[in-house]
Design a protein around this motif. Sequence first.
Motif, PDB file in Angstrom:
ATOM      1  N   PRO A   1       0.820  -1.202   0.000  1.00 48.68           N
ATOM      2  CA  PRO A   1       0.000   0.000   0.000  1.00 48.68           C
ATOM      3  C   PRO A   1       0.864   1.267   0.000  1.00 48.68           C
ATOM      4  O   PRO A   1       2.000   1.290   0.481  1.00 48.68           O
ATOM      5  N   ALA A   2       0.283   2.317  -0.552  1.00 46.37           N
ATOM      6  CA  ALA A   2       0.953   3.622  -0.491  1.00 46.37           C
ATOM      7  C   ALA A   2       1.070   4.044   0.975  1.00 46.37           C
ATOM      8  O   ALA A   2       0.100   3.990   1.730  1.00 46.37           O
ATOM      9  N   GLY A   3       2.250   4.480   1.394  1.00 47.26           N
ATOM     10  CA  GLY A   3       2.476   4.874   2.779  1.00 47.26           C
ATOM     11  C   GLY A   3       2.760   3.723   3.705  1.00 47.26           C
ATOM     12  O   GLY A   3       2.914   3.917   4.910  1.00 47.26           O
ATOM     13  N   GLY A   4       2.785   2.489   3.173  1.00 50.48           N
ATOM     14  CA  GLY A   4       3.053   1.327   4.005  1.00 50.48           C
ATOM     15  C   GLY A   4       1.809   0.808   4.690  1.00 50.48           C
ATOM     16  O   GLY A   4       0.685   1.283   4.456  1.00 50.48           O
ATOM     17  N   ALA A   5       1.991  -0.210   5.534  1.00 48.96           N
ATOM     18  CA  ALA A   5       0.871  -0.825   6.236  1.00 48.96           C
ATOM     19  C   ALA A   5       1.288  -1.102   7.671  1.00 48.96           C
ATOM     20  O   ALA A   5       2.208  -1.880   7.921  1.00 48.96           O
ATOM     21  N   GLU A   6       0.617  -0.409   8.630  1.00 49.97           N
ATOM     22  CA  GLU A   6       0.905  -0.615  10.047  1.00 49.97           C
ATOM     23  C   GLU A   6      -0.286  -1.184  10.795  1.00 49.97           C
ATOM     24  O   GLU A   6      -0.126  -1.883  11.789  1.00 49.97           O
ATOM     25  N   ARG A   7      -1.493  -0.885  10.339  1.00 53.57           N
ATOM     26  CA  ARG A   7      -2.724  -1.386  10.956  1.00 53.57           C
ATOM     27  C   ARG A   7      -3.661  -1.850   9.846  1.00 53.57           C
ATOM     28  O   ARG A   7      -3.658  -1.285   8.741  1.00 53.57           O
ATOM     29  N   CYS A   8      -4.501  -2.852  10.149  1.00 53.57           N
ATOM     30  CA  CYS A   8      -5.469  -3.344   9.147  1.00 53.57           C
ATOM     31  C   CYS A   8      -6.721  -3.827   9.871  1.00 53.57           C
ATOM     32  O   CYS A   8      -6.659  -4.259  11.031  1.00 53.57           O
ATOM     33  N   ALA A   9      -7.829  -3.730   9.173  1.00 55.57           N
ATOM     34  CA  ALA A   9      -9.108  -4.207   9.735  1.00 55.57           C
ATOM     35  C   ALA A   9     -10.111  -4.381   8.614  1.00 55.57           C
ATOM     36  O   ALA A   9     -10.113  -3.623   7.634  1.00 55.57           O
ATOM     37  N   TRP A  10     -10.945  -5.400   8.788  1.00 54.57           N
ATOM     38  CA  TRP A  10     -12.004  -5.675   7.816  1.00 54.57           C
ATOM     39  C   TRP A  10     -13.265  -4.917   8.197  1.00 54.57           C
ATOM     40  O   TRP A  10     -13.536  -4.691   9.388  1.00 54.57           O
ATOM     41  N   SER A  11     -14.043  -4.559   7.160  1.00 53.30           N
ATOM     42  CA  SER A  11     -15.365  -3.983   7.418  1.00 53.30           C
ATOM     43  C   SER A  11     -16.254  -5.056   8.024  1.00 53.30           C
ATOM     44  O   SER A  11     -15.947  -6.258   7.976  1.00 53.30           O
ATOM     45  N   PHE A  12     -17.382  -4.617   8.586  1.00 52.88           N
ATOM     46  CA  PHE A  12     -18.262  -5.534   9.302  1.00 52.88           C
ATOM     47  C   PHE A  12     -18.765  -6.652   8.385  1.00 52.88           C
ATOM     48  O   PHE A  12     -18.929  -7.794   8.814  1.00 52.88           O
ATOM     49  N   ASP A  13     -19.015  -6.342   7.092  1.00 55.71           N
ATOM     50  CA  ASP A  13     -19.535  -7.358   6.161  1.00 55.71           C
ATOM     51  C   ASP A  13     -18.416  -8.185   5.540  1.00 55.71           C
ATOM     52  O   ASP A  13     -18.669  -9.094   4.750  1.00 55.71           O
ATOM     53  N   GLY A  14     -17.145  -7.874   5.857  1.00 54.88           N
ATOM     54  CA  GLY A  14     -16.018  -8.672   5.378  1.00 54.88           C
ATOM     55  C   GLY A  14     -15.656  -8.454   3.930  1.00 54.88           C
ATOM     56  O   GLY A  14     -14.814  -9.181   3.386  1.00 54.88           O
ATOM     57  N   LYS A  15     -16.230  -7.415   3.280  1.00 52.66           N
ATOM     58  CA  LYS A  15     -15.931  -7.181   1.868  1.00 52.66           C
ATOM     59  C   LYS A  15     -14.738  -6.269   1.670  1.00 52.66           C
ATOM     60  O   LYS A  15     -14.022  -6.397   0.680  1.00 52.66           O
ATOM     61  N   LEU A  16     -14.545  -5.336   2.616  1.00 55.46           N
ATOM     62  CA  LEU A  16     -13.491  -4.343   2.473  1.00 55.46           C
ATOM     63  C   LEU A  16     -12.445  -4.532   3.548  1.00 55.46           C
ATOM     64  O   LEU A  16     -12.750  -4.873   4.697  1.00 55.46           O
ATOM     65  N   LEU A  17     -11.198  -4.306   3.156  1.00 54.61           N
ATOM     66  CA  LEU A  17     -10.076  -4.392   4.072  1.00 54.61           C
ATOM     67  C   LEU A  17      -9.329  -3.057   4.023  1.00 54.61           C
ATOM     68  O   LEU A  17      -8.860  -2.650   2.960  1.00 54.61           O
ATOM     69  N   ALA A  18      -9.280  -2.388   5.194  1.00 57.75           N
ATOM     70  CA  ALA A  18      -8.591  -1.093   5.260  1.00 57.75           C
ATOM     71  C   ALA A  18      -7.248  -1.282   5.941  1.00 57.75           C
ATOM     72  O   ALA A  18      -7.095  -2.088   6.875  1.00 57.75           O
TER      73      ALA A  18
END
Length: 1367
Positions: free
Chosen positions: A314-331
Amino acid sequence: MAAPKLLYTIEQPHGLGELYFTWQKSHGSLLATTGTDATVAIHDRSGQLLERIKLPGLCSAMAWDNDGDYLAIITPNSNSAFLWEAHANKKVTIETGLREAASCLAWAFGEPLLAIGTQKGNLVLYNHHTTKRVPIIGKHTKKITCAAWNKDSILVLGSDDKTLSINNSDGDTLRVITLRDIPNDLQFSEMKTDERVSGENTISLIVGKRTLYLYNLLNPENPIELAFQQRYGSISSYKWYGDGYILIGFSAGFVIAISTHIKEVGEELFQVKNHKDSLSDVAVSDTQAASCGDGQLKLISIWNNGEVCGSVNPAGGAERCAWSFDGKLLATAGRAYLNVYVTTLPPLYSAYGTRALTLTNLNEVTVYQCIAVGDEPENINKSEPIPLAAYSLTTEPTAIALGASHVCCATGSHAWFYPLAGGTPIRRQYPAPVDTLRVAGQFAAAMFQSRATLHSIETADPSEPEKESMSFPEAHMQGAKILDIHLTSDFFIFASDQGDIEYFGLEEWTRCVRYKHSCAVTALFVDISGARALLLDEKRRTYVYWPAAGELCAVPDQKSCKGVIWDICLSDRNVFGIYSGDAVHIYYYAPNSIRGSHVDYVANTSLLPDQIPLILFSGDCYCYASGGNVQKISLDSHNTSGLAEADTEKRVQNQKQHISKLLLLRRFAEAWLFCDAVDEVEEWRKLGEAAIADLNVEFAIRVYTRLSDVAMVWALEDASHVEELPILSGLLCACLDKGDAAVRWLEGVAGGDSGAGARYALEVQAARGEWARAAETARRAAPHLAPHLTLQHAMHLELTADYHEALATYEASINSENTTNIKVKEHNAKCEAGIARMSIRCGDVMRGVTTAMKYSHDTNLLKDCAQLLEEEKQYTHAAALYDHSGNTEKAAILYIKLKSWLKVEALIPKIHSPSIHLQYAKAKESEGRYSDALKSYIKAQDYESAIRLNLEKLDDIDEAVRLVQETKSVHGAKMVANYFQNSDDPTSAIKFLVMSLCYDEAFQLARKNGKLHLYGEILIQTSQARPEDFKSLALHFEGEKNHLLAGKFYFHAGEYNKAMGHLLKVGGSEEEESEAITVAIDSAAASDDERLTRRLIEYLLGESDGNPRDPRHLFRLYMAKKQFNEAAKTAVIISNAECAAGRYREARDVSRGLIGALRARGLPVPRDLRRAIAILHSYILVRTHVRRGRHDLAARLLLRTAAEVSFFPTQQHQVSILTSTVIECVRAGLKHQAYQWARVLMQPEYRSQIDPKYSKKIESVVRHGTRGAPVTEPGVPCPACGADLPPAELHCARCESDLPFCLATGLHIVKDDLTACPECDFPAIYTEFVEILREEAKCPMCGENVDHRRLVKIDDVALYLDHVTTE
């Protein structure tokens, strides 16, 4: 490995520095972010900023309530908490009532109850509904660092004082647990125990960043603390998943999964090192997990031993991640960047014709071309689905649809129609959120709240305003709920909970078909045209519905039905597949067959878990797959693998199995090819029976013709003319020996019992021997057929040898009504015939004979009765009936058995059987009637007995000799030879001894009487003579120094070297020498010894004795040896010699014979030979044309001869030819040509030899000269190339061909008027040849008599053109 799709990136939403986020719970459509700018930003699902909340300081924690309605926020420098209401977009400040700042917060389940922990260990409980606030002082002695609720409203708090407190919803402390280090990351879940008590019974937390502490509320005395290997590093994050499993991420980059099941607690399920240096966070959603580290985001398959299934930087790197409640999106958040990825797409898809539409991103759909069509670019792959176009959407769709011209996407109650060709989308709003959307052509249909709307996509035609929109169900269906809809290019189709299936015609804009089912139809699946549909009712039964006939057909072996696809290939339109989740099951719907309409199960093909069938085309299934991809799979029902197996046994077995599938799919043409490869009668019969069962009569005829089953072919050809389906089905059932089914079909024919169906049913029942049932059918349906049926029954009884019952049935079948009717008479005649036969069978001979004689014109009846009487040994009656039936030979045989010679003698003139004549002849010879016996012996072809009778009884030697010569009877010849020996006639005796193959006796008799020469000549004429017989003669004459006969018989004995030696020694008369040379030529030709040929040539050329022989012999030798080039040279020499002697006709005949031989063998004719015969025949024809008065033809031929006058050897002949040329040219009006050749005659070498009576005339021609230009001859097309050239010209300058001349005129032949002499096969102009034959009746070339009516025109001129010319 597939990377997740990037949905959007937010750059520096809160400036530089750390970035934190949290997803909204329940709805999962909002994302809250915070960072170093002391604000909280609210973004929607597509990344758009909805609200920015300003804070008095940096955000230290934020949390959504479990319904996603409220977002709670705290800061480290404020004693207040802030609440943002999502539904009202309003910020609310909550006063804690405490002086210190908040340190953590947590929402309870079921109600908006917020727990807030403070920096000094105090607790505040706030209920947002009641706004009640309960501060609790002294909950912990130090800062509360973490808090968590379970679903039973138990609140757990962790503090820097290294304790864990368990509290109820009122804040009362239930238990305090002392820890060995500071707790962190507090979570509730369910730890599985042997008792399997459900509920969130386990508290998990990280202690000192090194161990994982598990505390079971049901077993508080036995907490579990799990330590891990030092190399893993500290625990960065952990998440519960599945049935009591935990995924843990470690700072050293390791990810492990452990079980909390009581018997395997702490056991590692898998361990992977996902990141090289560091790991900062993990997240879990359903079957996938994600980990952040080293600036990368990696996706992990937690049910596949932690295999990495996707990776992204990802742009800026990746330090934290979490899925949306419906499991479709990953931030994922890094330094100043927020990236949101799509990891799971909702399975939205649609298909129309050969194309499929899938959701490939949250706001993007893609159209795939699955089956290539003719107008597509060449670079499109013809075998795999190809993406044609992608369409970006304004919102995330909940339903999509594909039509012929549009892509449609719906969100809630709004829909957008995108033209496939490009352009601005058309927006439409429906009364309620759309459940199902269908598009076809210029129409669309939407289903919402159990209702449906059909409307035009674009503005309707003003002349048809009613087509703008229409709602369903209509007024007459009040209360009905629509459960499924479909739209084709011709129909709008829907099904309701009342069991209605309705077809609404788009062209007529009215209802076309309506079917009422017995219960609610929950789902309907139609083919591309709407002509076939599969319905699923509320009782989970599946049927194929055929609207054209209004019929339902149950599907056998019903599977769990999640979807249905119909084959869009026209030839396979009756094939469909039922998708059951893990497989697609292929069926074939047969609307018409001998079993009626039915469905056959073919085979099933397993599918991957994420595959959903969309399109079926001729054995290829195109499936939706995860991520919006379309994949092609080959169905097992159409699979051709193993058909080319090297092992013959396996290959044949695979081909047989494939034939069975092809028959179920009704692919008869393909099955034919494999039956041809296997070539077993059983497989061919399966193919034929399948074609019959499918009513494919024409193909079945082909199969049974291949099997040479004549009876079946005839039966099928009779059935092929039947047009009524029930009758055709019944007849074909009968062909397959399905009698019961045949009768059911035929008895059920509409139109009454008296129709064709009843007649056919009677025939089937009679053929099966069901006479009682047939009689009942005849009585009920066709009384006029009852006598005929009884007659058939009687015939059947006769065939089964139940003669007494057959006689009674024949008697009962006689029709006594309307006896004058011709058909009734014929029927009664058959009955009487049966009575006659059965009476004889039953012993009543006189009744049988009397009845048979009543129908004496029926020869077949008389023969049948006579045969029966003969079997019963009633020879007298049998012979009489045979005689009346015209079978005189059979009658004579029986009279001979009875020795009734007088009756035999009366029948003899009518008899042709040799055996009967032989019996009669022997009888007459024994009576001494030799003349009558001789006639019968000859008629019996017993010639030896006839010869014996002539020699011994009648003393008729001439007749005996004639019989021997005609019949070539060996035994007869022996008898005649003996007769002549006894009569002292050795010559005749020798002849007949040879005919009787008694060669040794004949030789001895000939030598005794000095007639060995005669014996040899007789042997030569005998085809059965042996070489040793000839050799005996040769040795005899060799001893007598008779070289001619010795050589001749050595030749016939096959000893060609000895034969040649004797034949070349023959002297004597010219006749003997000529005969010897002839035999020598035959010897040289018969042998393969070239030395004999050279020896004979030397003899003929006189090299051996200085006496050259006639060159004709040399010509014959070359012809016999097939040395045609040498023969041609010799023929030219002979021809020149004949010309020198003035025998021009003989010279021409020699050339003609050789040309005929060459043409017969397809060999080219030398140019010199063709030139010679052309000149000679032209010269010979002149007299014929002068006599006929055709001076024009005579002049042209003489001009040709004059041009080659040097061919003639004597000057006198040359002067005569030139004189005739001048005279005929004058007669024909060819003055220039006459003048030319007259001047030649006036030359000194010719002038003195001109006949005095012509000299003055020739001088006059020269003296007067010519005036004007010469007359141009009309051209005649060249038979080879068609170019015009003079008719007498035999060489075409254009195609360089030498042209054959006409034997009748001497001109070159004409392609369109060509014939040939049937005797010598030389070509001629048809009209000219006919005219000459009518006048002279002889061929000018060969001199044979030819009738002009034998001539035929020849179309192929190439037969007489010499394309290859030799010098």
